[in-house]
Enzyme design. Structure first.
Site, PDB file in Angstrom:
ATOM      1  N   VAL A  16       1.902   0.941   7.702  1.00  0.00           N
ATOM      2  CA  VAL A  16       2.748  -0.124   8.245  1.00  0.00           C
ATOM      3  C   VAL A  16       1.852  -1.312   8.579  1.00  0.00           C
ATOM      4  CG1 VAL A  16       4.487   1.485   9.111  1.00  0.00           C
ATOM      5  CG2 VAL A  16       2.607   0.811  10.607  1.00  0.00           C
ATOM      6  N   MET A  39       0.823  -1.211   0.000  1.00  0.00           N
ATOM      7  CA  MET A  39       0.000   0.000   0.000  1.00  0.00           C
ATOM      8  C   MET A  39       0.861   1.266   0.000  1.00  0.00           C
ATOM      9  SD  MET A  39      -2.935  -1.289  -0.257  1.00  0.00           S
ATOM     10  CE  MET A  39      -4.071   0.059  -0.069  1.00  0.00           C
ATOM     11  N   LYS A  75       1.653   0.692  14.866  1.00  0.00           N
ATOM     12  CA  LYS A  75       1.093   1.947  14.369  1.00  0.00           C
ATOM     13  C   LYS A  75       1.313   3.064  15.400  1.00  0.00           C
ATOM     14  CE  LYS A  75      -2.320   0.119  11.035  1.00  0.00           C
ATOM     15  NZ  LYS A  75      -1.635   0.375   9.782  1.00  0.00           N
ATOM     16  N   ASP A  78      10.633   3.065   5.580  1.00  0.00           N
ATOM     17  CA  ASP A  78      10.380   1.696   6.046  1.00  0.00           C
ATOM     18  C   ASP A  78      11.421   1.371   7.108  1.00  0.00           C
ATOM     19  OD1 ASP A  78       9.886  -1.292   6.100  1.00  0.00           O
ATOM     20  OD2 ASP A  78       8.505  -0.718   4.502  1.00  0.00           O
ATOM     21  N   GLU A 128      -0.655  -4.043  10.080  1.00  0.00           N
ATOM     22  CA  GLU A 128      -1.957  -3.828  10.733  1.00  0.00           C
ATOM     23  C   GLU A 128      -1.862  -4.259  12.201  1.00  0.00           C
ATOM     24  OE1 GLU A 128      -4.198  -2.067   9.612  1.00  0.00           O
ATOM     25  OE2 GLU A 128      -6.216  -2.880   9.719  1.00  0.00           O
ATOM     26  N   HIS A 164      -8.321   5.710   3.739  1.00  0.00           N
ATOM     27  CA  HIS A 164      -8.301   4.287   3.401  1.00  0.00           C
ATOM     28  C   HIS A 164      -8.300   4.093   1.889  1.00  0.00           C
ATOM     29  CE1 HIS A 164     -10.584   0.231   3.329  1.00  0.00           C
ATOM     30  NE2 HIS A 164      -9.286   0.010   3.453  1.00  0.00           N
ATOM     31  N   ASN A 218     -15.673  -2.082   3.231  1.00  0.00           N
ATOM     32  CA  ASN A 218     -15.424  -3.444   3.706  1.00  0.00           C
ATOM     33  C   ASN A 218     -16.603  -3.986   4.517  1.00  0.00           C
ATOM     34  OD1 ASN A 218     -12.977  -3.687   2.462  1.00  0.00           O
ATOM     35  ND2 ASN A 218     -11.796  -3.004   4.229  1.00  0.00           N
ATOM     36  N   SER A 260      -7.175  -0.808   7.505  1.00  0.00           N
ATOM     37  CA  SER A 260      -8.450  -1.226   6.922  1.00  0.00           C
ATOM     38  C   SER A 260      -9.394  -1.792   7.963  1.00  0.00           C
ATOM     39  CB  SER A 260      -8.233  -2.221   5.788  1.00  0.00           C
ATOM     40  OG  SER A 260      -7.133  -3.047   6.027  1.00  0.00           O
TER      41      SER A 260
HETATM   42  P1  NAD Z   1       2.680  -4.784   3.787  1.00  0.00           P
HETATM   43  O1  NAD Z   1       3.015  -5.851   4.747  1.00  0.00           O
HETATM   44  O2  NAD Z   1       2.831  -5.029   2.335  1.00  0.00           O
HETATM   45  O3  NAD Z   1       3.521  -3.485   4.120  1.00  0.00           O
HETATM   46  C1  NAD Z   1       3.783  -3.018   5.405  1.00  0.00           C
HETATM   47  C2  NAD Z   1       5.146  -2.358   5.388  1.00  0.00           C
HETATM   48  O4  NAD Z   1       5.341  -1.658   6.599  1.00  0.00           O
HETATM   49  C3  NAD Z   1       6.302  -3.335   5.253  1.00  0.00           C
HETATM   50  O5  NAD Z   1       7.129  -2.934   4.178  1.00  0.00           O
HETATM   51  C4  NAD Z   1       7.018  -3.223   6.578  1.00  0.00           C
HETATM   52  O6  NAD Z   1       8.419  -3.428   6.458  1.00  0.00           O
HETATM   53  C5  NAD Z   1       6.678  -1.826   6.977  1.00  0.00           C
HETATM   54  N1  NAD Z   1       6.844  -1.601   8.413  1.00  0.00           N
HETATM   55  C6  NAD Z   1       6.432  -2.392   9.417  1.00  0.00           C
HETATM   56  N2  NAD Z   1       6.747  -1.825  10.606  1.00  0.00           N
HETATM   57  C7  NAD Z   1       7.364  -0.661  10.332  1.00  0.00           C
HETATM   58  C8  NAD Z   1       7.906   0.378  11.127  1.00  0.00           C
HETATM   59  N3  NAD Z   1       7.898   0.297  12.465  1.00  0.00           N
HETATM   60  N4  NAD Z   1       8.428   1.451  10.512  1.00  0.00           N
HETATM   61  C9  NAD Z   1       8.451   1.529   9.179  1.00  0.00           C
HETATM   62  N5  NAD Z   1       7.955   0.573   8.387  1.00  0.00           N
HETATM   63  C10 NAD Z   1       7.406  -0.504   8.948  1.00  0.00           C
HETATM   64  O7  NAD Z   1       1.190  -4.360   4.139  1.00  0.00           O
HETATM   65  P2  NAD Z   1       0.134  -3.572   3.231  1.00  0.00           P
HETATM   66  O8  NAD Z   1      -0.724  -4.556   2.540  1.00  0.00           O
HETATM   67  O9  NAD Z   1       0.825  -2.541   2.437  1.00  0.00           O
HETATM   68  O10 NAD Z   1      -0.780  -2.891   4.344  1.00  0.00           O
HETATM   69  C11 NAD Z   1      -0.347  -1.778   5.070  1.00  0.00           C
HETATM   70  C12 NAD Z   1      -1.531  -1.136   5.754  1.00  0.00           C
HETATM   71  O11 NAD Z   1      -2.524  -0.811   4.795  1.00  0.00           O
HETATM   72  C13 NAD Z   1      -2.216  -1.998   6.793  1.00  0.00           C
HETATM   73  O12 NAD Z   1      -2.666  -1.178   7.822  1.00  0.00           O
HETATM   74  C14 NAD Z   1      -3.395  -2.570   6.025  1.00  0.00           C
HETATM   75  O13 NAD Z   1      -4.479  -2.913   6.850  1.00  0.00           O
HETATM   76  C15 NAD Z   1      -3.758  -1.392   5.152  1.00  0.00           C
HETATM   77  N6  NAD Z   1      -4.508  -1.719   3.939  1.00  0.00           N
HETATM   78  C16 NAD Z   1      -4.179  -2.801   3.188  1.00  0.00           C
HETATM   79  C17 NAD Z   1      -4.901  -3.084   2.047  1.00  0.00           C
HETATM   80  C18 NAD Z   1      -4.549  -4.257   1.187  1.00  0.00           C
HETATM   81  O14 NAD Z   1      -5.334  -4.631   0.304  1.00  0.00           O
HETATM   82  N7  NAD Z   1      -3.383  -4.870   1.365  1.00  0.00           N
HETATM   83  C19 NAD Z   1      -5.951  -2.248   1.653  1.00  0.00           C
HETATM   84  C20 NAD Z   1      -6.251  -1.130   2.421  1.00  0.00           C
HETATM   85  C21 NAD Z   1      -5.514  -0.880   3.568  1.00  0.00           C
END
Ligand code: NAD
Length: 731
Positions: free
Chosen positions: A414, A338, A421, A357, A416, A464, A514, A443
């Site tokens: 980051v 995302m 967070k 990251d 979920e 979102h 959702n 989400s």
């Molecule tokens: P992901 O696992 O692909 O990415 C998360 C990233 O955050 C990773 O690269 C990780 O290294 C990084 N990270 C973790 N802890 C960290 C920290 N302390 N500091 C800096 N970076 C850190 O996950 P995603 O699918 O991209 O989802 C991220 C967020 O978006 C979540 O909250 C998720 O609920 C939300 N979201 C996801 C979707 C989806 O379809 N995947 C849709 C809407 C919202």
């Protein structure tokens, strides 16, 4: 109000300049058509006028018809709306035909006055249909100009003669990308496609048009279909090759629309019938089908949601008063799927982006995602190397939070996990300015809870996105308990900058989209568990106009994500948790290693390349097909009610505050049957009383998840619709 200006120069060339006051783009109105007609009449009557140039006083020619007129309540049209609408359409045809025939002698086809269009920029919808009636179309070589007939995308077809003129001019086959798909072209492509005649340097536009007017001969003014013996390119419907075209087109339309879009069918019929009769009769046929369409509730609802209301939301219909909040420098925390997408869409429109990251490689990988997308764009000729460099230069991948200095907004994406967070929220807020806004892309986690980690909860908000970020058009903005107006305005201004459509909702489990998608997917899995054939489940949804059925959808979003959400929801809801029956299917699938497309195994089997092969046989071994399969309509009612009742509950609970957002958000967010205009429009078509009846019936057999919300019962009793109710409230 003067929308068209008229002047005649010393050489006897009249210019009609379209320039609607107070608008950036010309749109055609009922009054505008009358004004235009008066000027056309003056030019034809004035013996000193040799010919006419139709042009625009703005950077573009015209955006199309004023759809606010078309989407108005049909009750307002009078006692016999069909006749009134048909007469109005025919009067437009007569005006355009008057321009086309240009005062020539109908027998000898001599003595007409040349009419040309000189368009400086974009020409869409009736903004192209009108030029098509003139004798020559000149377009400036404006790189931003788009030329086309996009009506089909919002539930209509070109009903100002464009359908008939283009079909007669190009033939059904060559016209179909413009009519059936609404393709929009650059001036150069519009010329090679045969939609316009000449592309000229912008500063020579009017001179070139005038030159043509002064040198045109009688024969130049006769449209091919008005000359004797004209044969339509590619053949009329009863010609062997024309016949093949229509067989193919019917199949294509049906395969793409599953028969639920009235506009595509009406368009095809108008062309098929029109090409068998003289041109003027064809226009009458077009007018009949167009009338039918304008009276069709589906077309009305589509136009209302996908054009009128979508545009209103994009322009900030629900934006609180606040000065300009456009984002200049954006921080993105988490460079995963995302975060990488958010960085791309933001840098792409000119924002500086700091992409953070936990590890430098992860941040770099997130930036590489933009590089990949831009390369794809270069391959398709949509992006230049220079643009790629420019966009990539704006993204700074790092692990250093100090780089967030100067960011006026931060979006975290980051893991979920509330703790992770909370940590990144504190780290970012330690660096960014006191007035910067902090947004979360969570989400599932309540915004108000996450806001507790912030030392400025009024500047904390949910933004979102949907996945994949670069493709999905909707962004859901979520207000926490303490979120202030400026944060909402900031989020809305940001969404406008990245050219997506926003909805603003209040904080509640799963927000809006959702909240509705999950019951849809769950109902699909319940049906499978009951022994309903999986193809019946997915096809019932396709026949309702959903882009994918629920089982295919779970395979795309992945079953382990479903399991994770189920576990978290159950933990939060305790005994109130309603979906234990579904979990059995989900957890069992996950145990079998069938996580969906990503594991090349889910409800479907996949080949090595990830192409869907067919439903997995193991599913029917575990949940054998029931002897008695339900009716199609029973399956459809269950799939539909699972979503729309949730939408009504969201409205009832104040999560949604505007049904326009509920409808537009549903179509853009999860592909809710676009032909219906969205859940509220669909319920309005069905009628609240009938909806309650269906709910009562479903509830008796399947349980209280189908309980009709009180709001729907009250509306049934008062014979109300959602849109009438909203209009009354607004008044
Ligand atoms: P992901 O696992 O692909 O990415 C998360 C990233 O955050 C990773 O690269 C990780 O290294 C990084 N990270 C973790 N802890 C960290 C920290 N302390 N500091 C800096 N970076 C850190 O996950 P995603 O699918 O991209 O989802 C991220 C967020 O978006 C979540 O909250 C998720 O609920 C939300 N979201 C996801 C979707 C989806 O379809 N995947 C849709 C809407 C919202």
């Amino acid at each position: 109000m003067t929308e068209f200006h008229y002047s005649v120069d010393a050489d006897g060339v009249a210019t009609i300049t379209w320039d609607v006051p107070g608008k950036a783009m010309n749109v055609m109105t009922v009054a505008g058509l009358k004004e235009l007609e008066a000027h056309v009449d003056s030019a034809l009557a004035d013996e000193t006028v040799k010919g006419v140039i139709l042009t625009s006083g703005k950077a573009d020619f015209a955006g199309g018809m004023d759809l606010n007129v078309l989407s108005q309540d049909r009750d307002a049209v009078g006692e016999n709306p069909a006749q009134a609408i048909f007469d109005w359409i025919m009067s437009t045809h007569q005006l355009f035909r008057k321009i086309e025939r240009a005062g020539m002698d109908p027998k000898t086809l001599k003595g007409g006055k040349p009419f040309v269009t000189a368009m400086p920029g974009t020409a869409m919808g009736i903004g192209l249909e009108l030029p098509l009636a003139t004798h020559r179309i000149f377009a400036a070589d404006n790189p931003r100009a788009k030329i086309g007939l996009p009506e089909i995308m919002i539930g209509l077809f070109p009903g100002g003669g464009g359908t008939t003129r283009l079909a007669f001019k190009l033939g059904a086959m060559a016209a179909s990308p413009y009519l059936l798909e609404g393709k929009q072209l650059s001036p150069a492509k519009a010329k090679s496609g045969g939609l316009i005649d000449e592309v000229v340097p912008a500063d020579a536009l009017l001179a070139r048009a005038k030159d043509w007017v002064l040198n045109a001969r009688d024969a130049d003014l006769v449209k091919p279909w008005d000359a004797k013996g004209y044969k339509v390119p590619g053949g009329a419907p009863y010609h062997p090759s024309g016949f093949m075209t229509f067989v193919g087109a019917s199949v294509m339309v049906h395969a793409n629309t599953w028969g639920v879009y009235p506009a595509a069918k009406a368009l095809l019929s108008a062309v098929y019938e029109g090409l068998q009769v003289p041109f003027d009769t064809a226009l009458r046929i077009e007018a009949r089908y167009f009338t039918q369409l304008l009276l069709n509730p589906s077309s009305q609802a589509m136009t209302r949601s996908l054009f009128v209301n979508k545009q209103a939301l994009e322009k900030g219909a629900n934006r609180p008063e606040a000065p300009d909040q456009r984002v200049k420098k954006l921080g993105v925390l988490g460079a995963g799927m995302m975060g990488a997408g958010i960085a791309y869409v933001s840098a792409n429109v000119g924002m500086e982006v700091v992409l953070i990251d936990a590890k430098q490689e992860a941040a770099e990988k997130g930036k590489a995602y933009s590089s990949g997308l831009l390369d794809k764009g270069i391959k398709r000729g949509k992006v230049t190397e220079a643009k790629k460099t420019e966009v990539l230069d704006r993204i700074t991948p790092t692990t250093d939070y100090a780089a967030l200095e100067g960011c006026d907004m931060v979006i975290e994406a980051v893991f979920e996990d509330p703790q992770v967070k909370a940590e990144v929220t504190a780290k970012a807020e330690a660096v960014i300015a006191k007035d910067a806004i902090f947004a979360t892309n969570t989400s599932t986690l309540p915004i108000s809870d996450l806001a507790q980690a912030s030392d400025r909860p009024d500047q904390f908000i949910g933004i979102h996105f949907f996945s994949p970020v670069d493709k999905m058009l909707l962004v859901e903005i979520i207000k926490g308990r303490e979120t202030g107006d400026r944060a909402v305005a900031k989020a809305l201004d940001y969404v406008r900058q990245i050219r997506k459509t926003p909805i603003v909702v209040n904080d509640a489990r799963f927000f809006y989209a959702n909240r509705c998608i999950i019951p849809y997917i769950n109902e699909g899995m319940r049906l499978v568990k009951e022994g309903v054939a999986p193809p019946l489940v997915d096809n019932a949804a396709r026949l309702l106009g959903f882009p994918v059925g629920p089982l295919q959808l779970v395979d795309e979003t992945s079953l382990d994500l479903g399991a994770k959400i189920a576990k978290a929801t159950k933990a939060a809801m305790g005994n109130e948790y309603p979906d234990a029956a579904v979990d059995e299917v989900v957890f069992w699938m996950v145990d079998q290693g069938r996580l969906g497309r990503k594991s090349k195994a889910g409800f479907f089997d996949y080949d090595e390349a990830g192409k869907r092969l067919g439903y997995w046989k193991g599913l029917s071994d575990k949940y054998p097909r029931a002897e008695d399969q339900p009716d199609l309509s029973e399956v459809q009612h269950r799939l539909m009610m699972a979503q729309v009742l949730e939408a009504v509950r969201a409205l009832e609970a104040g999560v949604l505050t505007d049904i326009r957002e509920g409808d537009v958000g549903a179509i853009l967010g999860w592909g809710f049957a676009p032909w219906s205009g969205g859940p509220f429009s669909w319920l309005d078509m069905l009628g609240a009383a009938r909806a309650v009846e269906i709910c009562d019936d479903l509830k008796a057999r399947h349980g209280k998840r189908f309980e009709a919300p009180q709001m729907l019962r009250d509306m049934a009793a008062r014979r109300e619709t959602f849109y009438k109710r909203a209009a009354a409230a607004a008044a």
